[in-house]
Design a protein around this motif. Structure first.
Motif, PDB file in Angstrom:
ATOM      1  N   ILE A  59     -12.598  23.944  19.702  1.00 25.58           N
ATOM      2  CA  ILE A  59     -11.127  23.982  19.753  1.00 25.58           C
ATOM      3  C   ILE A  59     -10.570  22.575  19.961  1.00 25.58           C
ATOM      4  O   ILE A  59      -9.579  22.189  19.329  1.00 25.58           O
ATOM      5  CB  ILE A  59     -10.629  24.953  20.851  1.00 25.58           C
ATOM      6  N   LYS A  63      -7.970  20.667  17.473  1.00 23.78           N
ATOM      7  CA  LYS A  63      -6.724  20.048  17.950  1.00 23.78           C
ATOM      8  C   LYS A  63      -6.697  18.552  17.649  1.00 23.78           C
ATOM      9  O   LYS A  63      -5.656  17.999  17.283  1.00 23.78           O
ATOM     10  CB  LYS A  63      -6.544  20.305  19.456  1.00 23.78           C
ATOM     11  N   LEU A  90      -6.259  28.791  19.238  1.00 24.10           N
ATOM     12  CA  LEU A  90      -6.007  27.512  19.906  1.00 24.10           C
ATOM     13  C   LEU A  90      -5.908  27.648  21.423  1.00 24.10           C
ATOM     14  O   LEU A  90      -6.120  26.682  22.147  1.00 24.10           O
ATOM     15  CB  LEU A  90      -4.761  26.839  19.332  1.00 24.10           C
ATOM     16  N   ARG A  92      -7.852  29.745  23.019  1.00 22.02           N
ATOM     17  CA  ARG A  92      -9.192  30.230  23.382  1.00 22.02           C
ATOM     18  C   ARG A  92      -9.233  31.713  23.744  1.00 22.02           C
ATOM     19  O   ARG A  92     -10.064  32.140  24.524  1.00 22.02           O
ATOM     20  CB  ARG A  92      -9.786  29.395  24.514  1.00 22.02           C
TER      21      ARG A  92
END
Length: 117
Positions: A59, A63, A90, A92
């Protein structure tokens, strides 16, 4: 004359680092330059074995790539699905599916081994 040996202990490692510092700036293709090159190679090998760097979090990698490319969450819908799915991934709350991984790999060139971690 060079007396270079494999780096087997922390002491060997620190001694090699100290010697590299002494040789800093040595001219290429000189005995000192060659010694420096060899020591750097040995130190790098020791560090890879004893201080491995963990792969980045998937992740965090997504990002980071979004930031690099100036992408918004809305831009990510084509890779991850609906707006709510983008948010879940995004934040989680949802794992990446194989389809998402393939799409991110192809579209954003994020290495699959990072996304599979």
């Amino acid at each position: 004359m060079m007396n270079i040996r494999p780096i087997k202990t922390e002491e060997d490692y620190h001694n090699a680092i100290s010697r590299i510092e002494e040789l800093w700036g040595a001219k290429k293709d000189t005995p000192e330059g060659d010694e420096s090159d060899l020591l750097v190679t040995l130190v790098e090998s020791y560090e890879m074995k004893h201080y491995p760097i963990a792969p980045p979090d998937p992740i965090d990698a997504i990002k980071f790539r979004m930031e690099q490319m100036g992408l918004t969450n809305a831009d990510m819908e084509k890779f991850l699905g609906s707006q709510s799915r983008v948010s879940e991934v995004l934040n989680r709350k949802r794992r990446l599916s194989l389809g998402m991984i393939k799409s991110l790999y192809k579209g954003l060139k994020i290495p699959a081994e990072i996304l599979l971690a």
